[in-house]
Design a protein around this motif. Structure first.
Motif, PDB file in Angstrom:
ATOM      1  N   ILE A 256       0.844  -1.201   0.000  1.00 23.71           N
ATOM      2  CA  ILE A 256       0.000   0.000   0.000  1.00 23.71           C
ATOM      3  C   ILE A 256       0.874   1.244   0.000  1.00 23.71           C
ATOM      4  N   PHE A 257       1.944   1.220   0.791  1.00 26.01           N
ATOM      5  CA  PHE A 257       2.918   2.318   0.794  1.00 26.01           C
ATOM      6  C   PHE A 257       3.474   2.518  -0.616  1.00 26.01           C
ATOM      7  N   GLY A 258       3.850   1.418  -1.266  1.00 25.01           N
ATOM      8  CA  GLY A 258       4.410   1.503  -2.611  1.00 25.01           C
ATOM      9  C   GLY A 258       3.414   2.038  -3.623  1.00 25.01           C
ATOM     10  N   PHE A 259       2.159   1.615  -3.515  1.00 24.26           N
ATOM     11  CA  PHE A 259       1.131   2.126  -4.421  1.00 24.26           C
ATOM     12  C   PHE A 259       0.937   3.623  -4.204  1.00 24.26           C
ATOM     13  N   GLY A 260       0.948   4.037  -2.937  1.00 23.14           N
ATOM     14  CA  GLY A 260       0.858   5.464  -2.643  1.00 23.14           C
ATOM     15  C   GLY A 260       2.017   6.230  -3.233  1.00 23.14           C
ATOM     16  N   ALA A 298      -3.257   5.031  16.695  1.00 27.48           N
ATOM     17  CA  ALA A 298      -4.079   3.959  16.138  1.00 27.48           C
ATOM     18  C   ALA A 298      -3.288   3.154  15.102  1.00 27.48           C
ATOM     19  N   VAL A 299      -3.411   1.817  15.196  1.00 29.45           N
ATOM     20  CA  VAL A 299      -2.748   0.943  14.220  1.00 29.45           C
ATOM     21  C   VAL A 299      -3.708  -0.119  13.685  1.00 29.45           C
ATOM     22  N   GLY A 300      -5.019   0.158  13.781  1.00 32.46           N
ATOM     23  CA  GLY A 300      -5.999  -0.746  13.194  1.00 32.46           C
ATOM     24  C   GLY A 300      -5.877  -0.777  11.681  1.00 32.46           C
ATOM     25  N   LEU A 301      -6.628  -1.638  11.048  1.00 31.25           N
ATOM     26  CA  LEU A 301      -6.496  -1.838   9.611  1.00 31.25           C
ATOM     27  C   LEU A 301      -6.669  -0.545   8.834  1.00 31.25           C
ATOM     28  N   VAL A 302      -7.733   0.211   9.143  1.00 28.90           N
ATOM     29  CA  VAL A 302      -7.989   1.449   8.402  1.00 28.90           C
ATOM     30  C   VAL A 302      -6.899   2.469   8.682  1.00 28.90           C
ATOM     31  N   ARG A 304      -3.743   2.104   9.803  1.00 27.17           N
ATOM     32  CA  ARG A 304      -2.425   1.801   9.248  1.00 27.17           C
ATOM     33  C   ARG A 304      -2.425   1.844   7.720  1.00 27.17           C
ATOM     34  N   SER A 305      -3.572   1.520   7.095  1.00 27.41           N
ATOM     35  CA  SER A 305      -3.648   1.588   5.636  1.00 27.41           C
ATOM     36  C   SER A 305      -3.627   3.038   5.158  1.00 27.41           C
ATOM     37  N   VAL A 306      -4.348   3.908   5.856  1.00 29.12           N
ATOM     38  CA  VAL A 306      -4.324   5.339   5.524  1.00 29.12           C
ATOM     39  C   VAL A 306      -2.919   5.890   5.710  1.00 29.12           C
TER      40      VAL A 306
END
Length: 395
Positions: A256-260, A298-302, A304-306
């Motif tokens: 996700i980091f790479g796509f960003g 916060a390190v929940g899915l949303v 950490r993805s954001v």
């Protein structure tokens, strides 16, 4: 048609340089850290300090890039950097003492510094002013492409083994090097930054307001270097060993980091088109401050993805906007000299931050405070960018 071809060649040079210099030489190491520890090549502290070795080398490369370019010429320096980059991967393909890896990780940083100074400058100086905003940002898409390639390819390669992973990364560098060197050979020689001085003539000087603006932009860029270290060096290791995610889940966040990062230069170009160079830089740094500090709370899915996507996008995004902001302040033909200074300051902040954070982690093991501190520093960097004024020599 000829100008379109030249623009494509300029993008190829810039993007291949950023793909190698940061996309692979920096970001491909991040998902390798847990594997190096798990396979027993290095313990956690040593693996972390090897990541910081790249930052030290980057400092040396950024400081020496302008002088090396003047002595060797851009084409020879580009070729030398690419050759050493390939070797820095290939020669780490087998387990070896810490000192050996430290040297070659540092070499990868030196070549990364060279490539990040000369690649974007070649791209900017080879295109007309009307095309520079888009060319200058697209040149940094290589950062995102490298991060995405490493995120998608490295986990699969690691299933086969560390040796194959290092070798295949070296092969990817070699392919990008051929593309960049070939594209550069087809570009016309750039005009000198300034005309040769006449006997007794004083050197041209920028207005005081421009100098102040450049200094503030460089300080902001240095703050960016300090603030993004936790995500670019420790993110996967933090998610896997501190948060407790599986290797697959942690590497998904790196993807996700790479796509960003791949989207970042395009988003940066849109932001600059709407708000201008100065405001665009301030906005980008402020958003990055929030995204970097988010894992503290916060390190929940949303969450950490954001954080992964936003920081990923703004790593090349801030670099691209800063480069364009400096070009707007001093002119494209003077860009290499001033961009080299900015990159050197960036490298100083990055190396100091990398070693300080690695040392702090070896003592406390506390990642989250690093994210908070980095977010605060990025907020201060945004303030510096906003205070840099609106003067420029060209748009």
């Amino acid at each position: 048609m000829e100008q379109l071809k030249r623009n494509a060649q300029a993008i190829a040079v810039g993007a291949s340089a950023t793909f190698i210099g940061i996309g692979l030489e920096r970001f491909a190491y991040t998902p390798l850290i847990p594997a190096l520890i798990a396979h027993g090549w290095f313990d956690a502290s040593a693996a972390t300090f090897l990541g910081a070795a790249n930052l030290l080398g980057y400092l040396l490369g950024a400081v020496s890039a302008q002088r090396c370019s003047a002595r060797l010429g851009d084409h020879r320096l580009l070729a030398l950097a690419c050759l050493l980059s390939v070797l820095s991967f290939v020669l780490c393909a087998v387990s070896a003492p810490f000192a050996w890896f430290f040297v070659w990780r540092a070499v990868s940083g030196v070549t990364g510094g060279w490539l990040m100074v000369i690649g974007p400058s070649i791209a900017l100086s080879s295109t007309p002013p009307s095309d520079r905003p888009i060319i200058g940002t697209l040149a940094f898409m290589g950062i995102g492409a490298g991060a995405l390639v490493s995120a998608l390819a490295v986990p699969s390669l690691l299933e086969v083994g560390l040796t194959l992973t290092w070798l295949m990364l070296g092969f990817a560098v070699a392919i990008a090097a051929v593309i960049g060197i070939t594209a550069h050979a087809g570009l016309p020689a750039a005009e000198p930054a300034v005309p040769p001085p006449q006997p007794g003539a004083s050197a041209p000087r920028l207005e005081r307001s421009i100098v102040v603006a450049v200094v503030l932009v460089c300080i902001a860029y240095m703050g960016d270097a300090i603030g993004f270290v936790p995500h670019t060096v420790f993110w996967v290791d933090f998610l896997e060993r501190d948060v407790g995610l599986s290797t697959t889940a942690a590497n998904t966040q790196w993807a996700i980091f790479g796509f960003g990062a791949l989207c970042g230069p395009i988003l940066a170009a849109r932001l600059v088109g709407v708000s201008g160079w100065r405001n665009g830089l301030a906005i980008a740094l402020l958003v990055k401050a929030i995204a970097v500090g988010l894992p503290f709370v916060a390190v929940g899915l949303v969450a950490r993805s954001v954080s992964s996507f936003a920081v990923g996008a703004l790593v090349p995004g801030v670099v691209a906007i800063t480069s364009g902001r400096i070009a707007a302040l001093v002119g494209a033909q003077n860009h290499k000299a001033f961009w080299g200074k900015a990159t050197a300051l960036f490298a100083i902040g990055q190396a100091a931050s990398g070693y300080a954070m690695a040392g702090a982690l070896s003592v406390t093991g506390d990642y989250r405070t690093l994210f908070l501190a980095s977010g605060v520093i990025l907020g201060a960097a945004a303030a510096c960018a906003l205070a840099s004024g609106s003067r420029s020599l060209q748009v």
